[in-house]
Design an enzyme around this catalytic site. Sequence first.
Site, PDB file in Angstrom:
ATOM      1  N   HIS A 212       0.813  -1.211   0.000  1.00 57.15           N
ATOM      2  CA  HIS A 212       0.000   0.000   0.000  1.00 57.15           C
ATOM      3  C   HIS A 212       0.845   1.259   0.000  1.00 57.15           C
ATOM      4  O   HIS A 212       0.409   2.310  -0.458  1.00 57.15           O
ATOM      5  CB  HIS A 212      -1.016  -0.050   1.146  1.00 57.15           C
ATOM      6  CG  HIS A 212      -2.122  -0.989   0.826  1.00 57.15           C
ATOM      7  ND1 HIS A 212      -2.100  -2.311   1.167  1.00 57.15           N
ATOM      8  CD2 HIS A 212      -3.253  -0.804   0.091  1.00 57.15           C
ATOM      9  CE1 HIS A 212      -3.181  -2.903   0.690  1.00 57.15           C
ATOM     10  NE2 HIS A 212      -3.896  -2.014   0.038  1.00 57.15           N
ATOM     11  N   GLU A 455     -11.263 -10.753  -4.404  1.00 56.82           N
ATOM     12  CA  GLU A 455      -9.817 -10.632  -4.176  1.00 56.82           C
ATOM     13  C   GLU A 455      -9.255 -11.809  -3.387  1.00 56.82           C
ATOM     14  O   GLU A 455      -8.076 -11.821  -3.029  1.00 56.82           O
ATOM     15  CB  GLU A 455      -9.469  -9.298  -3.507  1.00 56.82           C
ATOM     16  CG  GLU A 455     -10.272  -8.932  -2.302  1.00 56.82           C
ATOM     17  CD  GLU A 455      -9.959  -7.523  -1.777  1.00 56.82           C
ATOM     18  OE1 GLU A 455      -8.994  -6.901  -2.243  1.00 56.82           O
ATOM     19  OE2 GLU A 455     -10.694  -7.076  -0.876  1.00 56.82           O
ATOM     20  N   ASP A 479      -4.723  -8.201  -4.257  1.00 58.26           N
ATOM     21  CA  ASP A 479      -4.863  -9.272  -3.271  1.00 58.26           C
ATOM     22  C   ASP A 479      -5.112 -10.615  -3.937  1.00 58.26           C
ATOM     23  O   ASP A 479      -4.661 -11.644  -3.436  1.00 58.26           O
ATOM     24  CB  ASP A 479      -6.001  -8.945  -2.290  1.00 58.26           C
ATOM     25  CG  ASP A 479      -5.530  -7.985  -1.220  1.00 58.26           C
ATOM     26  OD1 ASP A 479      -4.429  -8.206  -0.677  1.00 58.26           O
ATOM     27  OD2 ASP A 479      -6.233  -7.003  -0.938  1.00 58.26           O
ATOM     28  N   CYS A 526     -10.038  -3.033 -10.116  1.00 55.40           N
ATOM     29  CA  CYS A 526      -9.560  -1.833  -9.425  1.00 55.40           C
ATOM     30  C   CYS A 526      -8.179  -2.050  -8.807  1.00 55.40           C
ATOM     31  O   CYS A 526      -7.659  -1.191  -8.122  1.00 55.40           O
ATOM     32  CB  CYS A 526     -10.567  -1.356  -8.382  1.00 55.40           C
ATOM     33  SG  CYS A 526     -10.811  -2.526  -7.043  1.00 55.40           S
TER      34      CYS A 526
HETATM   35  C1  PEP Z   1      -6.754  -5.005  -4.499  1.00 53.36           C
HETATM   36  O1  PEP Z   1      -6.528  -5.851  -3.621  1.00 53.36           O
HETATM   37  O2  PEP Z   1      -6.473  -5.171  -5.698  1.00 53.36           O
HETATM   38  C2  PEP Z   1      -7.359  -3.702  -4.155  1.00 53.36           C
HETATM   39  C3  PEP Z   1      -7.741  -2.858  -5.075  1.00 53.36           C
HETATM   40  O3  PEP Z   1      -7.467  -3.406  -2.830  1.00 53.36           O
HETATM   41  P1  PEP Z   1      -6.230  -2.976  -1.934  1.00 53.36           P
HETATM   42  O4  PEP Z   1      -5.056  -2.740  -2.854  1.00 53.36           O
HETATM   43  O5  PEP Z   1      -6.607  -1.745  -1.192  1.00 53.36           O
HETATM   44  O6  PEP Z   1      -6.036  -4.151  -1.045  1.00 53.36           O
HETATM   45 MG    MG Z   2      -7.409  -5.612  -1.703  1.00 50.42          MG
END
Ligand code: PEP
Ligand code: MG
Length: 590
Positions: A212, A455, A479, A526
């Site tokens: 992140h 995910e 994920d 996403c």
């Molecule tokens: C993902 O897991 O692809 C996602 C968009 O959520 P995050 O990156 O916040 O875990």
């Molecule tokens: Mg995620």
Amino acid sequence: MTFSLHGLAVAPGVVIGRAVLVASSRVDVAHYFIEPSQVEGEIERVRRARNAVMDEIHRLQQTIDQLGPKEAPHELRALLDVHLMLLEDEELVAGVKQWISGRLYNAEWALTSQLEVVARQFDEMEDEYLRERKADLEQITEKILRAMRQQSDALAEAAGARPAPLIGREHGDEPQEPLVLVAHELSPSDLLHFKQGVFAGFVTDVGGKTSHTAIVARSMDIPAVVGARQSSQLINQDDWVIIDGDAGVVIVDPSPIILAEYRFKQRQNELDRGRLERLRDTRAVTLDGQAVDLLANIELPEDAPAALQAGAVGVGLFRTEFLFMGRPAGHLPDEEEQYQAYRMAIQGMQGRPVTIRTVDVGADKPMSGHQDGSHLNPALGLRAIRWSLSEPAMFVTQLRAILRAASHGPVYMLIPMLAHLGEIRQTVALVEQVRASLAREGVPHGQVLLGAMIEIPAAALMLKTFLKYFDFLSLGTNDLIQYTLAIDRADQAVAHLYDPLHPAVLRLVADTIAECRAQGKSVSVCGEMAGDISMTRLLLGLGLRSFSMHPAQILAVKQEILRADTGELSGWAQNVLAHEEPALIMSQQE
Ligand code: PEP
Ligand code: MG
């Protein structure tokens, strides 16, 4: 002497600037530029705080002198002497003055910058006793910082003023040259401090490609390299460095030839950007007339203008956990604060839909900013919806805030990390309960479409169940890859195994898109895959028509879409899917 360090390229572009070393524990120290007219005042602030600490030590010494050796051991007296000696050290004082007057750093930033310089000298000392004095130096710096904080709090209280910003430019001039942040490690919430900040790039010793921290870096649209191992030890305060965020390389003390080469590359990047800008108002439609939605991922409501500016047709992922992070324990945002934040994002998008994801803290997004280490495997722990369902009062507060905000514009509510039917049923029932109680109370609220993140492989393998309960799905490929391949996305040691083109990952992605299309439900990606232009054609070929990514990536992806023909791509995508080495076919197609 020029040398280079290699890490992971996480946010593209090139920046040439001066290194600012920040200890991970000190990112919350105020970093801002002052006006030249404030130089004397800032130096005076440091002097006053230093004097206050020295007075305190003198007082302690007097107390010790009145006690016997039993209550006040000799070592304590010796320690205080060392602290006094360090406080009187001319190099520390002169260095701090230099950062303030030469660089226009505020007092706290100047002090911690000089601490890094002197600490480095201590590290290099042969004598072990002297080397260990670094800890004392850190202690007195901490004391001076505390004294400065107390003095400014007292002044602000007396004047009724608001405290100085943690980070910002509002107090003074632009820096003479770009600054790049060098740190051992930065948590996502640390980075938020720098979001509106002074740094034009950053490099860290640790971190994975879709951690992140890397994601926030991309959203800040500044070149960044993570996992550059010993960068925070090998780079000195104020060194000239080049961060090549495309290649994942950091060049320290570059020679004139290398500098010239990178300045050329920077200019090229600017030209490319300028060309892409022209696509801002062009609709994203393929050569064969397929319209594609390009949406934005945001972390804070303040990101909405950048999303509009990039031509996003909506927000495909609002990571609300960033409202929850970096706060003192027990101080979660209440309903009103969340409502205002969501309302701001919705109104900021001016009638375009906003997908608000319920809180996803845990794993590499701990609320306190740093992982507590109590979980051996936090990515498999109490994260996202698991945490929300275990804290129903918190969850209900968030659901109320989202539903209330939905009265201001179109909202999609997205639930992260679902895997079990029980979780799905509980969540759906809770949303319904909250909606009913708002209605009973006569509180204005809006309709939302309810969606789930896919995910976890388990979710991708039970799509029919998901589609029975949800209006739309969103593929969280970050994920999905992590859990399918058992690769911790934040760990650079296994970063080479993190493979979006692994056949198993592609199969799960393809099936999710196909099942949604078959049932006429909308699906988007996403995760970082959506903003990766090397994946655009494949995703189009698999039938994806909705991509959500950082605003800075939208125009480059749009360019790919404008050149694509989905009729041609769908057959090719099936070949990629069927191959044991999809990357091979992908590279042949280039
Ligand atoms: C993902 O897991 O692809 C996602 C968009 O959520 P995050 O990156 O916040 O875990
Ligand atoms: Mg995620």
